[in-house]
Design an enzyme around this catalytic site. Structure first.
Site, PDB file in Angstrom:
ATOM      1  N   HIS A  43       0.698  -1.330   0.014  1.00  9.55           N
ATOM      2  CA  HIS A  43       0.065   0.062  -0.125  1.00  9.55           C
ATOM      3  C   HIS A  43       0.865   1.220   0.027  1.00  9.55           C
ATOM      4  O   HIS A  43       2.137   1.242   0.486  1.00  9.55           O
ATOM      5  CB  HIS A  43      -0.761  -0.018   1.359  1.00  9.55           C
ATOM      6  CG  HIS A  43      -1.892   1.064   1.404  1.00  9.55           C
ATOM      7  ND1 HIS A  43      -1.499   2.183   2.013  1.00  9.55           N
ATOM      8  CD2 HIS A  43      -3.147   1.069   1.167  1.00  9.55           C
ATOM      9  CE1 HIS A  43      -2.514   3.038   2.031  1.00  9.55           C
ATOM     10  NE2 HIS A  43      -3.603   2.088   1.590  1.00  9.55           N
TER      11      HIS A  43
ATOM     12  N   ASP B  98       3.133  -4.351   8.042  1.00 10.42           N
ATOM     13  CA  ASP B  98       1.616  -3.568   7.940  1.00 10.42           C
ATOM     14  C   ASP B  98       0.461  -4.596   7.995  1.00 10.42           C
ATOM     15  O   ASP B  98       0.578  -5.397   7.229  1.00 10.42           O
ATOM     16  CB  ASP B  98       1.808  -3.170   6.551  1.00 10.42           C
ATOM     17  CG  ASP B  98       0.624  -2.286   6.099  1.00 10.42           C
ATOM     18  OD1 ASP B  98       0.611  -1.599   5.220  1.00 10.42           O
ATOM     19  OD2 ASP B  98      -0.507  -2.556   6.764  1.00 10.42           O
TER      20      ASP B  98
ATOM     21  N   GLN C  14      -4.728  -5.207   6.897  1.00 13.74           N
ATOM     22  CA  GLN C  14      -5.582  -5.879   6.461  1.00 13.74           C
ATOM     23  C   GLN C  14      -5.663  -7.476   6.915  1.00 13.74           C
ATOM     24  O   GLN C  14      -6.694  -7.977   6.933  1.00 13.74           O
ATOM     25  CB  GLN C  14      -5.335  -6.170   4.657  1.00 13.74           C
ATOM     26  CG  GLN C  14      -5.579  -4.831   4.052  1.00 13.74           C
ATOM     27  CD  GLN C  14      -7.129  -4.719   3.853  1.00 13.74           C
ATOM     28  OE1 GLN C  14      -7.807  -5.262   3.933  1.00 13.74           O
ATOM     29  NE2 GLN C  14      -7.431  -3.224   3.491  1.00 13.74           N
TER      30      GLN C  14
ATOM     31  N   LYS D  65     -10.517  -1.002  10.534  1.00 11.24           N
ATOM     32  CA  LYS D  65     -10.831  -2.034   9.596  1.00 11.24           C
ATOM     33  C   LYS D  65     -11.003  -3.439  10.427  1.00 11.24           C
ATOM     34  O   LYS D  65     -11.689  -4.368   9.772  1.00 11.24           O
ATOM     35  CB  LYS D  65      -9.293  -2.043   8.862  1.00 11.24           C
ATOM     36  CG  LYS D  65      -8.786  -0.831   8.036  1.00 11.24           C
ATOM     37  CD  LYS D  65      -7.947  -1.579   6.913  1.00 11.24           C
ATOM     38  CE  LYS D  65      -7.352  -0.303   6.075  1.00 11.24           C
ATOM     39  NZ  LYS D  65      -8.333   0.231   4.969  1.00 11.24           N
TER      40      LYS D  65
ATOM     41  N   CYS E 204      -4.691   2.351  -3.667  1.00 12.20           N
ATOM     42  CA  CYS E 204      -3.573   3.051  -3.131  1.00 12.20           C
ATOM     43  C   CYS E 204      -2.290   1.967  -3.069  1.00 12.20           C
ATOM     44  O   CYS E 204      -1.340   1.693  -2.512  1.00 12.20           O
ATOM     45  CB  CYS E 204      -3.487   3.496  -1.635  1.00 12.20           C
ATOM     46  SG  CYS E 204      -4.675   4.752  -1.287  1.00 12.20           S
TER      47      CYS E 204
HETATM   48  C1  LIG Z   1      -2.350  -2.680   3.461  1.00 16.85           C
HETATM   49  C2  LIG Z   1      -2.870  -1.499   4.052  1.00 16.85           C
HETATM   50  N1  LIG Z   1      -2.105  -0.501   4.690  1.00 16.85           N
HETATM   51  C3  LIG Z   1      -2.137   0.649   5.111  1.00 16.85           C
HETATM   52  C4  LIG Z   1      -3.444   1.012   4.786  1.00 16.85           C
HETATM   53  C5  LIG Z   1      -3.539   2.422   5.450  1.00 16.85           C
HETATM   54  O1  LIG Z   1      -4.511   2.541   6.426  1.00 16.85           O
HETATM   55  P1  LIG Z   1      -5.165   3.725   7.123  1.00 16.85           P
HETATM   56  O2  LIG Z   1      -5.786   4.531   6.114  1.00 16.85           O
HETATM   57  O3  LIG Z   1      -6.267   3.298   8.268  1.00 16.85           O
HETATM   58  O4  LIG Z   1      -3.757   4.495   7.645  1.00 16.85           O
HETATM   59  C6  LIG Z   1      -4.355   0.707   4.264  1.00 16.85           C
HETATM   60  C7  LIG Z   1      -5.631   0.935   3.891  1.00 16.85           C
HETATM   61  N2  LIG Z   1      -6.725   0.545   3.226  1.00 16.85           N
HETATM   62  C8  LIG Z   1      -7.303   1.041   2.005  1.00 16.85           C
HETATM   63  C9  LIG Z   1      -7.944   2.304   2.513  1.00 16.85           C
HETATM   64  O5  LIG Z   1      -9.369   2.242   1.489  1.00 16.85           O
HETATM   65  N3  LIG Z   1      -9.253   1.109   0.750  1.00 16.85           N
HETATM   66  C10 LIG Z   1      -8.035   0.184   1.155  1.00 16.85           C
HETATM   67  O6  LIG Z   1      -7.829  -0.653   0.809  1.00 16.85           O
HETATM   68  C11 LIG Z   1      -4.230  -0.850   3.743  1.00 16.85           C
HETATM   69  O7  LIG Z   1      -5.070  -1.731   3.191  1.00 16.85           O
END
Ligand SMILES: Cc1ncc(COP(=O)(O)O)c(CN[C@@H]2CONC2=O)c1O
Length: 405
Positions: free
Chosen positions: A122, A199, A202, A225, A363
């Site tokens: 991400h 990280d 998920q 999440k 992202c």
């Molecule tokens: C693997 C992963 N890492 C970091 C983040 C960042 O998390 P925060 O926004 O809570 O700091 C996300 C957010 N997931 C995105 C947000 O919207 N859709 C997604 O898949 C993520 O899926």
């Protein structure tokens, strides 16, 4: 009614309709919905316990502090951290990773040192390391993925060297659903003396995470999440590392004493928690931990895997549909494209049928580049989803495809 059907009843938001159809929420990867007990815990705090924490010498503040710090202990137990000193409350996964880059990174990395990330990260686990590279002259090396969306342990071993100071990897891809072998990856990195940040944004909603078993040095996740509120998350860090790291931000609560000449910092974890914290968020996170533990993470993982297998089988049978990310080990996320139909158009039409899915690069733009697609349609599951939701998803995909082609 089976257990998960009863669990679904605890989510008030799912009782509504969308465009005259029952809401079918399949975007938990972006943010999960909240059970009544989490909503109630936050309401109770503002109704009965609201006060600033840590310094008040009156009952209300002491009760607020007990609730907030009680949530920290719940998180410690949930992740199997050794001590609550290792549980730092942050805004979310993004802030957790930036905190490590800004403090541990600056204090421990020199020009030519290397951070290794994977191709499926991400952006919140790419950009902080680019900022550090541009500031310190470190190297940022990418571990590539294969056409199924998996990393190769042998390839990682070949990349690791005495130059590698940090391996920073996602536990589960938000775009592909791939679950990485983080325990094995951590062991390989430790063999060359590198630290490991995981990280877990998920992964935590979908499976049991035991940071001592994994052996990682840092682990980050977001409450929103895993059925908790937005604006609160956790950075786990081994106590010895956090102890040696400089603070992230300066201000109240992170200090022990202040003169104009110097400041003595507070003990862990407060050294990293400047200012008034998101008290209600922490309490809501604690309620989300209770919620998940009331079901059992292994039971959640097993149920969501059934949903994933069913969804994969049904979607694969649709002409023109290509699943993006077919790792052997996946969590409750399934990305796909329909040849000739843009994902945004697909999701917009599916919304007309009450289906909430994400159409985006998620992202994870390097992942889209790897698979040569501009975006994907992504369905991601929570404990409240069921097989009927997947039947509705499949019908809406077919209808949207037929309208667009
Ligand atoms: C693997 C992963 N890492 C970091 C983040 C960042 O998390 P925060 O926004 O809570 O700091 C996300 C957010 N997931 C995105 C947000 O919207 N859709 C997604 O898949 C993520 O899926």
């Amino acid at each position: 009614m089976n257990d998960f059907a009863q669990i679904r009843q605890r989510f008030p938001i799912l009782k509504q309709t969308e465009n005259g159809q029952p809401l079918v929420y399949l975007d938990s990867g972006a943010t999960s919905q909240k059970p009544q007990e989490v909503i109630d815990a936050i309401t109770r705090y503002y109704t009965l316990e609201n006060a600033n924490v840590h310094r008040g010498v009156y009952g209300l503040s002491e009760r607020a502090t007990e609730a907030y710090e009680g949530a920290r202990e719940k998180v410690r137990r949930f992740m199997n951290a050794v001590s609550t000193k290792e549980v730092v409350f942050v805004r979310g996964t993004t802030e957790a990773i930036n905190l490590v880059a800004a403090t541990w990174g600056r204090a421990n990395m020199n020009p030519g040192d290397e951070v290794i990330i994977t191709e499926m990260e991400h952006h919140s686990n790419i950009v902080p390391w680019q900022l550090l590279r541009d500031e310190l002259g470190i190297r940022l090396t990418v571990l590539r993925i294969n056409q199924k969306g998996e990393i190769c342990l042998n390839a990682l071993e070949s990349l690791l060297s005495e130059r590698t100071k940090l391996l920073s990897i996602t536990h589960m891809s938000n775009a592909l659903g791939t679950i990485n072998p983080v325990k094995e990856m951590t062991a390989l990195a430790h063999k060359v003396g590198a630290k490991v940040l995981i990280d877990g944004a998920q992964a935590v909603p979908h499976m049991k995470v035991d940071v001592q078993d994994i052996g990682c040095d840092f682990y980050a996740f977001s409450a929103h999440k895993m059925y908790g509120p937005t604006g609160i998350g956790v950075l786990y860090g081994k106590e010895s590392l956090l102890e040696a790291m400089p603070p992230y931000q300066g201000g109240g609560d992170m200090i022990y004493s202040v003169t104009f000449e110097r400041t003595e910092y507070n003990v862990l974890p407060y050294k990293f928690e400047a200012g008034t914290p998101h008290i209600a968020g922490g309490i809501g996170l604690g309620a989300a931990v209770d919620f998940m533990e009331s079901i059992g993470q292994d039971k959640i993982a097993e149920y969501e895997n059934q949903l994933l297998q069913y969804a994969t089988e049904k979607l694969k049978a649709i002409d023109g549909l290509r699943i993006i990310g077919e790792a052997e080990n996946k969590g409750g996320v399934i990305s796909f494209i329909v040849e000739g139909a843009h994902p945004h158009d697909m999701a917009t039409l599916m919304d007309q049928d009450g289906i909430a899915v994400r159409a985006s690069h998620h992202c994870a733009m390097p992942v889209m580049q790897h698979f040569d697609v501009p975006a994907t349609v992504r369905a991601s599951f929570g404990v409240y989803n069921n097989f009927d939701d997947i039947d509705c998803l499949v019908a809406a995909v077919v209808e949207a495809r037929d309208m667009l082609l």
